[in-house]
Write an enzyme that holds these catalytic residues in place. Structure first.
Site, PDB file in Angstrom:
ATOM      1  N   ARG A  47      -1.855  -1.112  -7.186  1.00 52.56           N
ATOM      2  CA  ARG A  47      -0.906  -0.379  -8.032  1.00 52.56           C
ATOM      3  C   ARG A  47      -1.176  -0.675  -9.508  1.00 52.56           C
ATOM      4  O   ARG A  47      -1.154   0.201 -10.361  1.00 52.56           O
ATOM      5  CB  ARG A  47       0.536  -0.745  -7.676  1.00 52.56           C
ATOM      6  CG  ARG A  47       1.532   0.077  -8.466  1.00 52.56           C
ATOM      7  CD  ARG A  47       2.930   0.050  -7.911  1.00 52.56           C
ATOM      8  NE  ARG A  47       3.687   1.156  -8.446  1.00 52.56           N
ATOM      9  CZ  ARG A  47       4.815   1.020  -9.158  1.00 52.56           C
ATOM     10  NH1 ARG A  47       5.311  -0.186  -9.344  1.00 52.56           N
ATOM     11  NH2 ARG A  47       5.426   2.084  -9.627  1.00 52.56           N
ATOM     12  N   TRP A  93      10.355  -2.823   5.732  1.00 53.74           N
ATOM     13  CA  TRP A  93       9.488  -3.999   5.930  1.00 53.74           C
ATOM     14  C   TRP A  93       8.481  -3.688   7.010  1.00 53.74           C
ATOM     15  O   TRP A  93       7.307  -3.941   6.904  1.00 53.74           O
ATOM     16  CB  TRP A  93      10.321  -5.234   6.277  1.00 53.74           C
ATOM     17  CG  TRP A  93      10.950  -5.760   5.028  1.00 53.74           C
ATOM     18  CD1 TRP A  93      12.207  -5.528   4.574  1.00 53.74           C
ATOM     19  CD2 TRP A  93      10.301  -6.547   4.031  1.00 53.74           C
ATOM     20  NE1 TRP A  93      12.382  -6.126   3.351  1.00 53.74           N
ATOM     21  CE2 TRP A  93      11.234  -6.762   2.991  1.00 53.74           C
ATOM     22  CE3 TRP A  93       9.016  -7.094   3.907  1.00 53.74           C
ATOM     23  CZ2 TRP A  93      10.945  -7.497   1.848  1.00 53.74           C
ATOM     24  CZ3 TRP A  93       8.720  -7.821   2.768  1.00 53.74           C
ATOM     25  CH2 TRP A  93       9.692  -8.034   1.749  1.00 53.74           C
ATOM     26  N   HIS A 145      -1.866   1.917 -12.501  1.00 54.28           N
ATOM     27  CA  HIS A 145      -0.966   2.018 -13.652  1.00 54.28           C
ATOM     28  C   HIS A 145      -1.683   1.806 -14.982  1.00 54.28           C
ATOM     29  O   HIS A 145      -1.321   2.410 -15.989  1.00 54.28           O
ATOM     30  CB  HIS A 145       0.208   1.044 -13.492  1.00 54.28           C
ATOM     31  CG  HIS A 145       1.337   1.668 -12.739  1.00 54.28           C
ATOM     32  ND1 HIS A 145       2.656   1.369 -12.954  1.00 54.28           N
ATOM     33  CD2 HIS A 145       1.333   2.599 -11.753  1.00 54.28           C
ATOM     34  CE1 HIS A 145       3.419   2.090 -12.161  1.00 54.28           C
ATOM     35  NE2 HIS A 145       2.637   2.841 -11.395  1.00 54.28           N
ATOM     36  N   HIS A 189      -0.481   5.254  -0.796  1.00 54.79           N
ATOM     37  CA  HIS A 189       0.868   4.851  -0.394  1.00 54.79           C
ATOM     38  C   HIS A 189       0.935   4.450   1.073  1.00 54.79           C
ATOM     39  O   HIS A 189       2.009   4.282   1.632  1.00 54.79           O
ATOM     40  CB  HIS A 189       1.882   5.950  -0.728  1.00 54.79           C
ATOM     41  CG  HIS A 189       2.294   5.917  -2.161  1.00 54.79           C
ATOM     42  ND1 HIS A 189       3.084   6.886  -2.740  1.00 54.79           N
ATOM     43  CD2 HIS A 189       2.018   5.029  -3.136  1.00 54.79           C
ATOM     44  CE1 HIS A 189       3.290   6.604  -4.014  1.00 54.79           C
ATOM     45  NE2 HIS A 189       2.643   5.460  -4.288  1.00 54.79           N
TER      46      HIS A 189
END
Ligand code: HEM
Ligand SMILES: Nc1cccc2nccn12
Length: 290
Positions: free
Chosen positions: A45, A188, A49, A172
């Site tokens: 991630r 989870w 970013h 994802h």
């Protein structure tokens, strides 16, 4: 003009493979992070970013300058939770002071993906640390509450096609959402640290219900306890995106190939590597043991 990549004097594949191995070994050692998901998804991630701030209109932002190291960018609310990845990389940066921040942040994402059994990602060094004044302003990262036309317009800023957008969002399959970071809660159970096409399989096979979560944000939940962001679900609501979701749900190899290409484009957007030679393809730890 594009940023010109600069060769790190005298550093070769072997030197960058040492950085890769240091990150990969630390990933194995610190496997308890985030409920035993580990740091892999968080590093991926971070690599997205630091690259997703790129704006092709003025060539600002993007992975080149490593400006995430400055407070303004690190404190962007969209980057909440990435402090974990940044903290994880501090000892690596100390051990290899010659690597630029932009190269480290992107190489860490490549390492994490390959160590989570993802595709081999060709990677090129040459990013040069920029000054604090070059830090892009906050607000360049996407809003998860939006629909398909928003997603298409957002990625249009980098020049991504529908196919590249769907492939990229396949990441994802990794990690989870955390209410305290983004206002979305993730399961989870389904959180994973292995790179597969299951994001697409779940999108098509689960029975999704739009519900308000504890933070008052709408998200899609399934009986099995999986979740999707509105921008994830948009990929099956929008006909042009949907056909790629169906392709990748059926063909993991096609997904791996297209993800690799789109991810390289994301990490290298705005940089001219000129005649700095071909990309490096690193060996995984397992490939070096044998
Ligand atoms: C429409 C574009 C996107 C939106 C709106 C979006 C939004 C989000 C949100 C809200 C989270 C949860 C963060 C948290 O609560 O900790 C997340 C996690 C994540 N995103 Fe995205 N994302 C997008 C595109 C991408 C892309 C292009 C990649 C990589 C190629 C990516 C990789 C990840 C990963 C690996 C995680 C899990 C992080 C963790 O477990 O710590 N995302 N994303
Ligand atoms: N793991 C994960 C992270 C971010 C977004 C997302 N949507 C579905 C799963 N997922």
């Amino acid at each position: 003009a594009l940023h010109l990549a600069k060769a790190q004097d005298g550093k070769s594949l072997e030197d960058f493979q040492k950085v890769y191995n240091a990150i990969a070994e630390k990933l194995r050692d610190e496997d308890e992070f985030d409920g035993y998901i580990g740091y892999g998804p968080n590093l991926v991630r971070l690599s997205w970013h630091v690259s997703g701030t790129f704006d092709k209109n003025d060539n600002s932002g993007g992975s080149f300058g490593g400006t995430y190291r400055f407070k303004k960018e690190a404190d962007d609310p969209a980057n909440k939770g990435l402090q974990n990845a940044a903290h994880f990389l501090e000892p690596i940066a100390k051990k290899f002071p010659w690597i630029s921040h932009g190269d480290l942040y992107t190489l860490a994402g490549v390492t994490a993906l390959q160590e989570m059994q993802g595709p081999k990602i060709p990677w090129r060094p040459g990013r040069v640390d920029a000054d604090e004044k070059d830090t892009p302003e906050n607000g360049r990262l996407p809003d998860a509450s939006q629909d398909g036309s928003y997603v298409r317009h957002y990625f249009g800023r980098f020049g991504f096609t529908d196919q590249e957008i769907v492939a990229l969002l396949g990441a994802h399959c990794l990690g989870k959402t955390h209410l305290e970071n983004s206002g979305y809660e993730g399961p989870w159970g389904a959180a994973t640290n292995t790179f597969t096409n299951e994001f697409f399989v779940n999108l098509l096979n689960e029975n999704w219900k739009l519900e308000k979560n504890e933070a008052g944000n709408k998200q899609y939940n399934s009986e099995k306890g999986y979740m999707m962001l509105p921008t994830d679900y948009a990929l099956v609501q929008d006909g042009k995106f949907r056909k790629y979701v169906e392709k990748y749900a059926k063909d993991q190899d096609a997904f791996f190939e297209d993800f690799k290409s789109a991810y390289v484009k994301l990490l290298e957007n705005g940089i001219d590597f000129g005649k700095l030679g071909k990309a490096y393809v690193f060996k995984t730890l397992d490939e070096q043991d044998s």
